[in-house]
Motif scaffolding. Structure first.
Motif, short mmCIF file in Angstrom:
data_model
loop_
_atom_site.label_atom_id
_atom_site.label_comp_id
_atom_site.label_asym_id
_atom_site.label_seq_id
_atom_site.Cartn_x
_atom_site.Cartn_y
_atom_site.Cartn_z
N LEU A 36 18.60 15.34 75.73
CA LEU A 36 17.03 15.60 75.11
C LEU A 36 16.27 15.44 76.20
O LEU A 36 16.11 14.82 77.04
N GLU A 53 7.81 12.94 69.09
CA GLU A 53 8.76 13.31 69.87
C GLU A 53 10.43 12.84 69.10
O GLU A 53 11.39 12.95 69.05
N ALA A 60 13.31 15.07 68.46
CA ALA A 60 14.47 15.05 68.86
C ALA A 60 15.32 15.68 67.91
O ALA A 60 16.29 15.73 67.89
N TYR A 66 14.12 11.03 76.43
CA TYR A 66 13.07 10.62 75.02
C TYR A 66 13.00 8.94 75.44
O TYR A 66 13.51 8.59 75.52
#
Length: 261
Positions: free
Chosen positions: A94, A129, A133, A162
């Motif tokens: 990520l 986010e 992800a 992340y």
């Protein structure tokens, strides 16, 4: 930004990992691919993660093949660990999203991340986010065939890019949805609970493939870059649709090559 930086420790440990793979014939195509794409540099950080995973597998002295054709179209999984049971492992990193870059501000001699649920752009939020992800992880499910016999499938996620690596509540939410983390760490997306990748209410095609083909989601946030770290810090969450009950999940995990040592 700080979590998505190629550090000296990562460079040095990855160099050692490359050296350890020099005698592993199955890893030659991975090393050639890394060299062709520029070697150890920031743009190849996803491949550097694969190299470290490959090195961890190689040190265990087990039979491994790289880019194993799975029979799911022309697709292949990053690693096939041969044996009974057999394990297919797909690695994904990520990276830092555009929203994270936009929300990262210089603060004195460092940086601060200003993601907010009240942001004018919903994508520039922690909720955004989480969704990005999950989408990135779900893209990998198509690499696996339908489960059969004594074989298990794992998506192994490098989460350093992340939210500075996230935490266990973040990972639980990605897997199971808003109800899984502690109340103070839960997120809602556009006024609705986040539906995890293993949640049968999540009817997106990519999520359906996760539910049908992925036994475990594993999350790795390396900090020290040393031997044994990938095994010892991995946080794994089972798919209740394929591993029904704690006992079944535990029995499967006991055969997983990268479990804690």
């Amino acid at each position: 930004m700080w979590a998505d930086t190629l550090t000296t420790a990562e460079v040095e440990f990855t160099q050692r990992a490359i050296g350890s793979l020099a005698t592993a014939g199955w890893a030659s195509s991975l090393l050639s691919r890394l060299e062709h794409q520029g070697g150890i540099c920031r743009s190849t950080m996803p491949l550097l993660f694969e190299v470290r995973v490959a090195s961890a597998l190689h040190r265990l002295g087990i039979r491994v093949s790289y880019e194993h054709r799975t029979g799911s179209g022309q697709r292949s999984a990053d690693f096939r660990v041969q044996g009974k049971p057999e394990w297919l492992i797909e690695a994904v990193r990520l990276g830092e999203s555009d929203a994270m870059k936009a929300a990262t501000k210089r603060s004195g001699n460092g940086f601060s991340l200003n993601l907010s649920s009240a942001a004018g752009d919903e994508k520039q939020s922690e909720e955004g986010e989480v969704i990005k992800a999950m989408e990135r992880i779900a893209e990998k499910a198509c690499k696996f065939p339908k489960p059969r016999g004594a074989r298990f499938h794992v998506v192994l996620v490098d989460v350093r890019g992340y939210l500075d690596g996230g935490d266990h509540d973040d990972y639980k939410e990605m897997a199971y949805g808003t109800g899984a983390p502690r109340p103070e760490n839960r997120h809602w997306w556009r006024g609705e609970p986040v539906l995890g990748l293993f949640d049968l209410r999540n009817a997106r095609h990519s999520a359906r493939l996760v539910q049908q083909r992925v036994h475990l989601l594993g999350f790795i946030a390396e900090r020290m870059f040393c031997e044994g770290e990938i095994q010892n810090i991995g946080f794994y969450l089972p798919n209740p649709g394929l591993l029904a009950g704690r006992e079944a999940a535990a029995q499967a995990f006991q055969t997983y090559p990268l479990r804690q040592v």
